[in-house]
Design a protein around this motif. Structure first.
Motif: not given
Length: 237
Positions: A19-23, A65-66, A70-75, A124-131
């Protein structure tokens, strides 16, 4: 029947790296767009595109980058381990010291969110998928004298299935004698809802008049009105 897990206290949450990268990318894009519009209305620079090109490039890199990260990120959740919970054949043990039988419970709820490492936020439509960190799951236990509600960690997919098996076996055991049978049936995890064991249990509740026939048949499930009529005739009297 045995399930154990660590309890966790959730203290807060922070914005994920994705989310930081995206926003950040969106904000820089917005900054570039606003400057271009202002420059058209009130010319400040002759070659503003050349000046803003590095900002545009940085914003694009952040957004790409976001999408990838997102496929490696954890909440990101602030938490601390806060004890232990165990379900066994006889009852519940909390923090290795508080022990009570299932017959003492007047309310029980399970909230299964995700296990550690499971991918979440997939729609969600924008990239906030995470683990997931696996600690947003919760249990509520109520007796006549106490109420316990806490989050607990599911370590992996196998651990989640162990919990689901425990819930199903607990419901079938009929040890939760002070809880409405309809509520108990709704506790049964979805993957058991088509099993013969589940259907037999529901039919038993109908025959023993612990649940209403119509509600019981809806919980049992049927494919056609004809099948529903046959079940009603056979089990509802």
């Amino acid at each position: 029947m045995r399930f154990t897990a660590y309890k966790y206290k959730i203290l807060g949450s922070r914005l994920s790296v994705t989310n930081q990268l995206f926003w950040s990318g969106i904000l820089i894009f917005g900054f570039v767009f606003i400057l271009i519009i202002l420059n058209k209305e009130l010319p400040l620079f002759e070659n503003i595109q050349d000046l803003l090109w590095p900002f545009f490039l940085v914003a694009l890199i952040l957004l790409i980058s976001s999408i990838l990260y997102q496929f490696y990120d954890f909440e990101r959740i602030e938490s601390k381990k806060d004890g232990h919970i165990e379900f066994n054949d006889d009852g519940v043990i909390i923090d290795y010291s508080k022990n009570f039988n299932y017959s003492e419970l007047i309310e029980i709820q399970f909230g299964i969110d995700a296990y550690y490492g499971e991918r979440i936020n997939l729609t969600y439509r924008h990239p906030i998928e995470r683990k997931s960190l696996g600690i947003k799951n919760y249990i509520l236990l109520v007796t006549n004298s106490d109420t316990y509600k806490f989050n607990f960690k599911l370590e992996n997919e196998l651990h989640t299935k162990e919990l689901e098996n425990t819930i199903f076996n607990l419901v079938k055991s009929e040890k939760l004698i002070h809880i409405d049978p309809k509520k108990l049936i709704k506790l049964v995890p979805y993957r058991f809802k088509k099993s013969n064991e589940y259907k037999s249990f529901v039919l038993k509740q109908i025959v023993e008049k612990r649940i209403d026939c119509t509600e019981g048949l809806l919980l049992h499930g049927y494919r056609t009105d004809k099948e529903a009529a046959e079940l009603r005739k056979k089990y509802c009297g």
